[in-house]
Structures are given as C-alpha cells and as structure tokens.
Motif scaffolding. Structure first.
Motif, PDB file in Angstrom:
ATOM      1  N   VAL A 122       0.830  -1.204   0.000  1.00 60.71           N
ATOM      2  CA  VAL A 122       0.000   0.000   0.000  1.00 60.71           C
ATOM      3  C   VAL A 122       0.866   1.255   0.000  1.00 60.71           C
ATOM      4  CG1 VAL A 122      -1.602   1.363   1.391  1.00 60.71           C
ATOM      5  CG2 VAL A 122      -2.034  -1.065   1.046  1.00 60.71           C
ATOM      6  N   PHE A 123       1.876   1.307   0.876  1.00 63.39           N
ATOM      7  CA  PHE A 123       2.756   2.474   0.929  1.00 63.39           C
ATOM      8  C   PHE A 123       3.535   2.638  -0.370  1.00 63.39           C
ATOM      9  CE2 PHE A 123       2.226   2.064   5.586  1.00 63.39           C
ATOM     10  CZ  PHE A 123       1.938   3.391   5.880  1.00 63.39           C
ATOM     11  N   GLU A 124       4.005   1.517  -0.916  1.00 64.58           N
ATOM     12  CA  GLU A 124       4.756   1.578  -2.175  1.00 64.58           C
ATOM     13  C   GLU A 124       3.861   2.043  -3.324  1.00 64.58           C
ATOM     14  OE1 GLU A 124       8.265   1.176  -4.451  1.00 64.58           O
ATOM     15  OE2 GLU A 124       7.945   1.086  -2.277  1.00 64.58           O
ATOM     16  N   ALA A 125       2.608   1.574  -3.339  1.00 63.67           N
ATOM     17  CA  ALA A 125       1.686   1.956  -4.406  1.00 63.67           C
ATOM     18  C   ALA A 125       1.347   3.448  -4.329  1.00 63.67           C
ATOM     19  CB  ALA A 125       0.409   1.125  -4.316  1.00 63.67           C
ATOM     20  N   ILE A 126       1.148   3.947  -3.120  1.00 63.49           N
ATOM     21  CA  ILE A 126       0.860   5.391  -2.968  1.00 63.49           C
ATOM     22  C   ILE A 126       2.039   6.225  -3.453  1.00 63.49           C
ATOM     23  CG2 ILE A 126       0.454   7.216  -1.270  1.00 63.49           C
ATOM     24  CD1 ILE A 126      -1.129   5.185   0.368  1.00 63.49           C
ATOM     25  N   GLN A 127       3.256   5.792  -3.137  1.00 64.57           N
ATOM     26  CA  GLN A 127       4.438   6.516  -3.583  1.00 64.57           C
ATOM     27  C   GLN A 127       4.543   6.507  -5.106  1.00 64.57           C
ATOM     28  OE1 GLN A 127       8.073   5.086  -1.874  1.00 64.57           O
ATOM     29  NE2 GLN A 127       9.379   6.531  -2.996  1.00 64.57           N
ATOM     30  N   ARG A 128       4.184   5.380  -5.716  1.00 66.09           N
ATOM     31  CA  ARG A 128       4.256   5.299  -7.183  1.00 66.09           C
ATOM     32  C   ARG A 128       3.145   6.103  -7.852  1.00 66.09           C
ATOM     33  NH1 ARG A 128       6.838   0.457  -9.927  1.00 66.09           N
ATOM     34  NH2 ARG A 128       8.516  -0.138  -8.507  1.00 66.09           N
ATOM     35  N   LEU A 129       2.012   6.254  -7.171  1.00 66.89           N
ATOM     36  CA  LEU A 129       0.966   7.116  -7.715  1.00 66.89           C
ATOM     37  C   LEU A 129       1.402   8.581  -7.714  1.00 66.89           C
ATOM     38  CD1 LEU A 129      -2.402   5.695  -6.305  1.00 66.89           C
ATOM     39  CD2 LEU A 129      -1.791   5.986  -8.716  1.00 66.89           C
ATOM     40  N   LEU A 130       2.111   8.969  -6.648  1.00 68.48           N
ATOM     41  CA  LEU A 130       2.575  10.356  -6.549  1.00 68.48           C
ATOM     42  C   LEU A 130       3.757  10.617  -7.473  1.00 68.48           C
ATOM     43  CD1 LEU A 130       2.348  10.808  -2.666  1.00 68.48           C
ATOM     44  CD2 LEU A 130       0.705  11.554  -4.404  1.00 68.48           C
ATOM     45  N   GLU A 131       4.637   9.634  -7.639  1.00 69.85           N
ATOM     46  CA  GLU A 131       5.812   9.779  -8.510  1.00 69.85           C
ATOM     47  C   GLU A 131       5.890   8.568  -9.437  1.00 69.85           C
ATOM     48  OE1 GLU A 131       9.228  10.237  -6.077  1.00 69.85           O
ATOM     49  OE2 GLU A 131       8.445  11.971  -4.986  1.00 69.85           O
ATOM     50  N   PRO A 132       5.156   8.564 -10.562  1.00 65.51           N
ATOM     51  CA  PRO A 132       5.131   7.396 -11.462  1.00 65.51           C
ATOM     52  C   PRO A 132       6.514   7.128 -12.052  1.00 65.51           C
ATOM     53  CG  PRO A 132       3.352   8.934 -11.961  1.00 65.51           C
ATOM     54  CD  PRO A 132       4.283   9.642 -11.022  1.00 65.51           C
ATOM     55  N   PRO A 133       7.025   5.882 -11.922  1.00 65.03           N
ATOM     56  CA  PRO A 133       8.335   5.539 -12.498  1.00 65.03           C
ATOM     57  C   PRO A 133       8.185   5.088 -13.946  1.00 65.03           C
ATOM     58  CG  PRO A 133       7.526   3.699 -11.232  1.00 65.03           C
ATOM     59  CD  PRO A 133       6.468   4.776 -11.124  1.00 65.03           C
ATOM     60  N   GLU A 134       9.318   5.029 -14.671  1.00 61.04           N
ATOM     61  CA  GLU A 134       9.306   4.479 -16.013  1.00 61.04           C
ATOM     62  C   GLU A 134       9.273   2.953 -15.919  1.00 61.04           C
ATOM     63  OE1 GLU A 134      12.533   5.923 -18.283  1.00 61.04           O
ATOM     64  OE2 GLU A 134      11.968   8.040 -18.104  1.00 61.04           O
ATOM     65  N   MET A 135       8.529   2.325 -16.844  1.00 60.73           N
ATOM     66  CA  MET A 135       8.350   0.879 -16.783  1.00 60.73           C
ATOM     67  C   MET A 135       8.600   0.259 -18.146  1.00 60.73           C
ATOM     68  SD  MET A 135       4.881   0.680 -14.479  1.00 60.73           S
ATOM     69  CE  MET A 135       4.929  -1.115 -14.496  1.00 60.73           C
ATOM     70  N   ASN A 136       9.290  -0.903 -18.166  1.00 57.31           N
ATOM     71  CA  ASN A 136       9.487  -1.699 -19.368  1.00 57.31           C
ATOM     72  C   ASN A 136       8.393  -2.770 -19.380  1.00 57.31           C
ATOM     73  OD1 ASN A 136      10.275  -3.287 -21.498  1.00 57.31           O
ATOM     74  ND2 ASN A 136      12.428  -3.457 -20.851  1.00 57.31           N
ATOM     75  N   THR A 137       7.263  -2.465 -19.993  1.00 54.59           N
ATOM     76  CA  THR A 137       6.100  -3.355 -19.917  1.00 54.59           C
ATOM     77  C   THR A 137       6.310  -4.665 -20.648  1.00 54.59           C
ATOM     78  OG1 THR A 137       5.156  -2.207 -21.828  1.00 54.59           O
ATOM     79  CG2 THR A 137       4.496  -1.427 -19.648  1.00 54.59           C
ATOM     80  N   SER A 138       7.120  -4.675 -21.700  1.00 59.60           N
ATOM     81  CA  SER A 138       7.319  -5.932 -22.455  1.00 59.60           C
ATOM     82  C   SER A 138       8.036  -6.968 -21.597  1.00 59.60           C
ATOM     83  CB  SER A 138       8.125  -5.647 -23.732  1.00 59.60           C
ATOM     84  OG  SER A 138       7.421  -4.737 -24.566  1.00 59.60           O
ATOM     85  N   GLN A 139       9.139  -6.559 -20.958  1.00 59.14           N
ATOM     86  CA  GLN A 139       9.886  -7.479 -20.116  1.00 59.14           C
ATOM     87  C   GLN A 139       9.071  -7.879 -18.890  1.00 59.14           C
ATOM     88  OE1 GLN A 139      12.764  -8.898 -20.812  1.00 59.14           O
ATOM     89  NE2 GLN A 139      12.765 -10.049 -18.889  1.00 59.14           N
ATOM     90  N   PHE A 230      -1.926   2.552 -13.675  1.00 53.73           N
ATOM     91  CA  PHE A 230      -2.652   1.285 -13.527  1.00 53.73           C
ATOM     92  C   PHE A 230      -1.891   0.295 -12.623  1.00 53.73           C
ATOM     93  CE2 PHE A 230      -4.629   2.582 -17.641  1.00 53.73           C
ATOM     94  CZ  PHE A 230      -5.940   2.605 -17.190  1.00 53.73           C
ATOM     95  N   ASP A 231      -0.561   0.382 -12.638  1.00 55.06           N
ATOM     96  CA  ASP A 231       0.245  -0.545 -11.843  1.00 55.06           C
ATOM     97  C   ASP A 231       0.036  -0.356 -10.331  1.00 55.06           C
ATOM     98  OD1 ASP A 231       2.433  -2.563 -11.536  1.00 55.06           O
ATOM     99  OD2 ASP A 231       3.470  -0.846 -10.662  1.00 55.06           O
ATOM    100  N   PRO A 232       0.175   0.876  -9.798  1.00 55.46           N
ATOM    101  CA  PRO A 232      -0.074   1.036  -8.355  1.00 55.46           C
ATOM    102  C   PRO A 232      -1.535   0.831  -7.965  1.00 55.46           C
ATOM    103  CG  PRO A 232       0.374   3.155  -9.372  1.00 55.46           C
ATOM    104  CD  PRO A 232       0.705   2.110 -10.388  1.00 55.46           C
ATOM    105  N   ILE A 233      -2.464   1.142  -8.879  1.00 52.62           N
ATOM    106  CA  ILE A 233      -3.878   0.912  -8.563  1.00 52.62           C
ATOM    107  C   ILE A 233      -4.158  -0.583  -8.422  1.00 52.62           C
ATOM    108  CG2 ILE A 233      -6.212   1.033  -9.520  1.00 52.62           C
ATOM    109  CD1 ILE A 233      -5.528   3.764 -10.629  1.00 52.62           C
ATOM    110  N   ALA A 234      -3.591  -1.373  -9.349  1.00 51.11           N
ATOM    111  CA  ALA A 234      -3.745  -2.828  -9.252  1.00 51.11           C
ATOM    112  C   ALA A 234      -3.095  -3.353  -7.974  1.00 51.11           C
ATOM    113  CB  ALA A 234      -3.130  -3.501 -10.476  1.00 51.11           C
ATOM    114  N   SER A 235      -1.941  -2.783  -7.618  1.00 45.59           N
ATOM    115  CA  SER A 235      -1.259  -3.209  -6.394  1.00 45.59           C
ATOM    116  C   SER A 235      -2.106  -2.895  -5.160  1.00 45.59           C
ATOM    117  CB  SER A 235       0.103  -2.513  -6.287  1.00 45.59           C
ATOM    118  OG  SER A 235       0.930  -2.875  -7.373  1.00 45.59           O
TER     119      SER A 235
END
Length: 348
Positions: A122-139, A230-235
């Motif tokens: 939950v804490f990690e997801a909130i942090q990612r919502l506030l500061e979205p990181p770059e993601m390699n979705t294919s890998q 979508f990633d932190p929301i799913a988390s």
C-alpha cells in the motif's frame, strides 16, 4: 584379528536418520492436509529450479529474481509442512497436550506476514501514484507470465481449504483412578487436525497468484492506454484483497493462542447450570475452559458432593463428564476433581 566369517562384511544397518526420514514421509503422505502441502512444496521447488537454471542460461535477471522470490515462498510452505508434521507428535512431559497448536501458530505467523506485506504494498503503491516511475512493460509482462504459469498456483486454485475439513481418525479414552486424599480426576483425550495451517499456506500461494495476475492485467492496460498509474492501482486492489482474506485467519488463530472462548461462553454457562440436576452434586467451582485448536476445547472443573449422598463417586463423575461433553461442542479433554472428605468416605 581377522573376521571369522563373511557376515562381518555385511552391510551396516539403516541409520536412524534414514529411518526418521522414512517415518516423516509416511506421516506426511498419510495425512490429507500435510500431503497437499507437500505436493505444493515439490511443485514449487521443481519450478523454481527450472526457472533458476533457465534464467542463468539466458542471463535473464527477471527470471533469476522470480526464482529467488519463489525460494522464499518454498520456505513459507516448508514451515507449514513442518508444522503439520510436528502437530502429529505425541504428548510428552514437556508438552502434555501435544503439539497440535503449532499449526495454529503457523497459520497466525503466515497471516501476520501477509498483512505486513500488504501494508508495504500500500505504501509503495501510494508513492508510485505520486511519482510514477518508467516501466518496461514488455519485459515485465514476459516475466510475470512465466511466474503465473507456476504449477503450484494452478493446483492451489482448485483447492478449497475453507469448505473441506480433514481430520485424522479420532480416538478417545477415559480413566477414573481411585480417589486419593479426597480428590478424583477424570480425563478424556482426542486428536484432530485443524485447518489454520492449511489456510495460511493457501493464502500465501493465493497472494502470489493474485500478484502475478494483477501485474499482467495492469501491464496490458499500460500498453493499451499508456498510463503507468494502472500498476499502483492494481497493487492497491490486490493488497486490500489479500489483507481482507487474511484478517479472519489472524483473528481466529489469535483467539486460540489467547485462549479466548468468548464465542462459546453462553453454551458453557448453560451446560454448567445443568450440573445441579445431577444426583449427588451440591455445587461446583473453578470451571476452566480454553481452546486447544480451531475446533476442540480443554476443560477442568471442581465439584462438591452432597454430604448425605450415597451415590458412588465414579458414577457422579461419569454423569458430569457425559453432560458437559454433550452440552459443550468440541469438548475433547476434561478434568473433573471431587473435593472434600465426604467424597472420599462415600467412595470407599
């Protein structure tokens, strides 16, 4: 100096360690609950080794990381398996009620661990919502597709530990020794398995499966819509779902470990109120009841006989024992103590 016959070169007898392993394997495979946990562990270990070897061969950091993650899962399942085996050990002088509650402790530990993981997510997801990181979705999609294909995940998805109960063949016995110094005791014993351990293992594997499914879904949504939120929301959704599933297990196991029988207090009081209807019983005191595991209770009580009663003490004890066992569901071990000189005189 030299051996007198060829028999001296015969093979050494089987070592105690190998006999112990064979005994434990027999114990594991003879119990439906421990057998299921053992199969989960073997499937996870096999898949982890294949994933680790393939990851080293292809130099895939994602596969190696997931294999290490699965190793921790195997440790959690292994603890559950050890608890299920330890619960079958016979009572001894140090643990007079046996080791059955170790399964409750294992379920409680698994539940607390999963709740802590949920809080961290939950804490990690909130942090990612506030500061979205770059993601390699294919890998990311490739790695978690391999992770979700774990055979243990598919196996556990078809198990229903909440709707099935597995118990060893119950056995009961009672004994009423001759009264001594005005005291009489009767004990009853029964063995049964409880589902706390299996629930903990199931929820642990389910949490991994949900995590993989959530990552796959969120990754597909990110690829289609381009929003990494979508990633932190799913988390967050998965963390809340895991915590909601685990919380009842923590509450149930916590009540057993805290010796709480509040949910059965009314039934116990009603049963105790009926003791006065037994011929020869004047009163009782020191009623004590506490949970042994998820389904069974342990109890002790002191009873006082009517001074003028001519009823045999063993008959009174048998009637008290039968009434309490009939009226209190799950009462499997009971100690009844008769106090006073009158009781000793009446029985002699």
């Amino acid at each position: 100096m030299y051996p007198e016959s060829i028999d001296a070169f015969s093979a050494a007898p089987r070592t105690p360690t190998s006999r112990l392993i064979r005994l434990y394997l027999k114990t594991i495979l003879s119990n439906p609950e421990s057998r299921k946990i053992f199969y989960f562990l073997m499937l996870n270990l096999s898949y982890m080794l294949v994933q680790m070897l393939y990851g080293v061969w292809t130099n895939s950091l994602g596969l190696i990381s997931d294999a290490i993650h699965m190793a921790f899962d195997c440790m959690a399942i292994g603890v559950g398996l050890f608890a299920s085996v330890m619960a079958t050990w016979e009572p001894n002088e140090s643990f007079t009620y046996g080791y059955g509650r170790i399964e409750t402790l294992s379920g409680f530990a698994n539940g607390i661990f999963l709740i802590l993981i949920s809080i961290f997510i939950v804490f990690e997801a909130i942090q990612r919502l506030l500061e979205p990181p770059e993601m390699n979705t294919s890998q990311l999609l490739l790695d978690h597709s391999h992770s979700h294909s774990s055979p243990a995940s598919h196996s556990v998805s078809h198990s229903e530990p909440h709707s099935h109960s597995h118990s060893s063949e119950a056995h009961t016995h009672s004994h009423t020794p001759q009264p001594k110094d005005g005291h009489d005791h009767t004990h009853g014993h029964s063995s049964a398995t409880n589902g706390h351990n299996m629930r903990g293992v199931f929820l642990h594997v389910m949490a991994d499966t949900l995590g993989s499914v959530g990552v796959i879904i969120s990754t597909l949504l990110i690829q289609f819509y381009g929003w990494t939120g979508f990633d932190p929301i799913a988390s967050l959704f998965i963390a809340i779902l895991i915590a909601a599933s685990v919380f009842p297990l923590v509450v149930d196991t916590g009540k057993v470990l805290a010796l709480d029988v509040a949910d059965r207090d009314l039934v116990i009081q009603q049963a105790l109120a009926e003791l006065s209807s037994i011929e020869g019983v004047a009163s009782y005191d020191f009623p004590r009841f506490w949970p042994k595991d998820a389904t069974s209770l342990i109890g002790s009580i002191h009873i006082h006989l009517v001074p003028t009663t001519y009823t045999r003490i063993d008959r009174v004890v048998e009637r008290v024992d039968a009434l309490l066992r009939e009226k209190i569901p799950g009462l499997q071990e009971l100690t009844i103590q008769v106090e006073g000189k009158q009781a000793f005189s009446a029985s002699s």
